[in-house]
Design a protein around this motif. Structure first.
Motif, short mmCIF file in Angstrom:
data_model
loop_
_atom_site.label_atom_id
_atom_site.label_comp_id
_atom_site.label_asym_id
_atom_site.label_seq_id
_atom_site.Cartn_x
_atom_site.Cartn_y
_atom_site.Cartn_z
N PHE A 1 0.84 -1.19 0.00
CA PHE A 1 0.00 0.00 0.00
C PHE A 1 0.88 1.24 0.00
CE2 PHE A 1 -2.92 -3.19 1.42
CZ PHE A 1 -4.16 -2.77 0.97
N GLU A 2 0.44 2.25 -0.74
CA GLU A 2 1.15 3.52 -0.81
C GLU A 2 0.20 4.64 -0.39
OE1 GLU A 2 2.95 4.19 -4.60
OE2 GLU A 2 3.69 2.14 -4.73
N ARG A 3 0.78 5.64 0.25
CA ARG A 3 -0.01 6.79 0.65
C ARG A 3 -0.37 7.62 -0.58
NH1 ARG A 3 2.71 10.80 4.68
NH2 ARG A 3 2.97 12.11 2.87
N GLU A 4 -1.64 7.95 -0.71
CA GLU A 4 -2.10 8.73 -1.85
C GLU A 4 -2.62 10.11 -1.47
OE1 GLU A 4 -3.31 5.56 -5.24
OE2 GLU A 4 -4.94 6.25 -3.94
N GLY A 5 -2.99 10.30 -0.24
CA GLY A 5 -3.51 11.61 0.13
C GLY A 5 -3.72 11.76 1.62
N LEU A 6 -3.88 13.02 2.02
CA LEU A 6 -4.14 13.36 3.41
C LEU A 6 -5.58 13.81 3.53
CD1 LEU A 6 -3.12 14.00 6.30
CD2 LEU A 6 -2.57 16.29 5.46
N LEU A 7 -6.30 13.21 4.46
CA LEU A 7 -7.69 13.55 4.73
C LEU A 7 -7.72 14.33 6.04
CD1 LEU A 7 -9.03 10.01 3.91
CD2 LEU A 7 -9.09 12.00 2.41
N ARG A 8 -7.80 15.64 5.94
CA ARG A 8 -7.74 16.51 7.12
C ARG A 8 -9.03 16.44 7.92
NH1 ARG A 8 -6.68 22.00 5.19
NH2 ARG A 8 -6.39 22.44 7.40
N ALA A 9 -8.88 16.41 9.24
CA ALA A 9 -10.02 16.35 10.17
C ALA A 9 -10.97 15.21 9.79
CB ALA A 9 -10.76 17.69 10.21
N PHE A 10 -10.40 14.06 9.52
CA PHE A 10 -11.16 12.90 9.06
C PHE A 10 -12.05 12.31 10.14
CE2 PHE A 10 -11.47 8.27 8.59
CZ PHE A 10 -12.07 8.18 7.35
N GLY A 11 -11.54 12.28 11.36
CA GLY A 11 -12.30 11.67 12.45
C GLY A 11 -12.22 12.50 13.72
N PHE A 12 -13.13 12.22 14.62
CA PHE A 12 -13.17 12.90 15.91
C PHE A 12 -12.83 11.87 16.97
CE2 PHE A 12 -15.36 14.94 19.53
CZ PHE A 12 -14.81 16.21 19.43
N ARG A 13 -11.69 12.05 17.64
CA ARG A 13 -11.20 11.06 18.60
C ARG A 13 -10.68 11.77 19.85
NH1 ARG A 13 -6.15 7.89 16.52
NH2 ARG A 13 -5.26 9.88 17.06
N SER A 14 -11.11 11.32 20.98
CA SER A 14 -10.66 11.87 22.27
C SER A 14 -10.80 13.39 22.33
CB SER A 14 -9.20 11.48 22.53
OG SER A 14 -9.06 10.08 22.57
#
Length: 85
Positions: A58-71
């Motif tokens: 697997f290769e990194r293809e992109g950055l998903l900013r503020a993808f999830g809400f954690r802690s």
């Protein structure tokens, strides 16, 4: 194209279960389903998972900013993919 997701409970990390699970999914995609592109999403701070995914191509293809809400805060994730053309 297929999207995959997996998780290993904290009590069972470091025992090879992630490698076994991912290996089974990649094997099924390649040898049984003829899937050419596998996609996944992983939190940017999950270095262990990112390393495992890279070992399977697997290769990194992109950055998903503020993808999830954690802690109580928003966290970023990487979009990763494995191509078999």
């Amino acid at each position: 194209v297929a999207s995959i997701g997996m998780g290993v409970h904290d009590d069972f990390t470091g025992r090879g279960f992630g490698r076994i699970l991912l290996g089974a999914m990649v094997d099924a995609a390649d040898d049984w389903l003829d899937i050419k592109r596998l996609e996944l999403t992983v939190y940017t701070d999950n270095d262990v998972a990112i390393g495992l995914y890279r070992k399977f191509g697997f290769e990194r293809e992109g950055l998903l900013r503020a993808f999830g809400f954690r802690s109580g805060e928003y966290v970023d994730a990487y979009g990763m993919a494995r191509l078999r053309l």
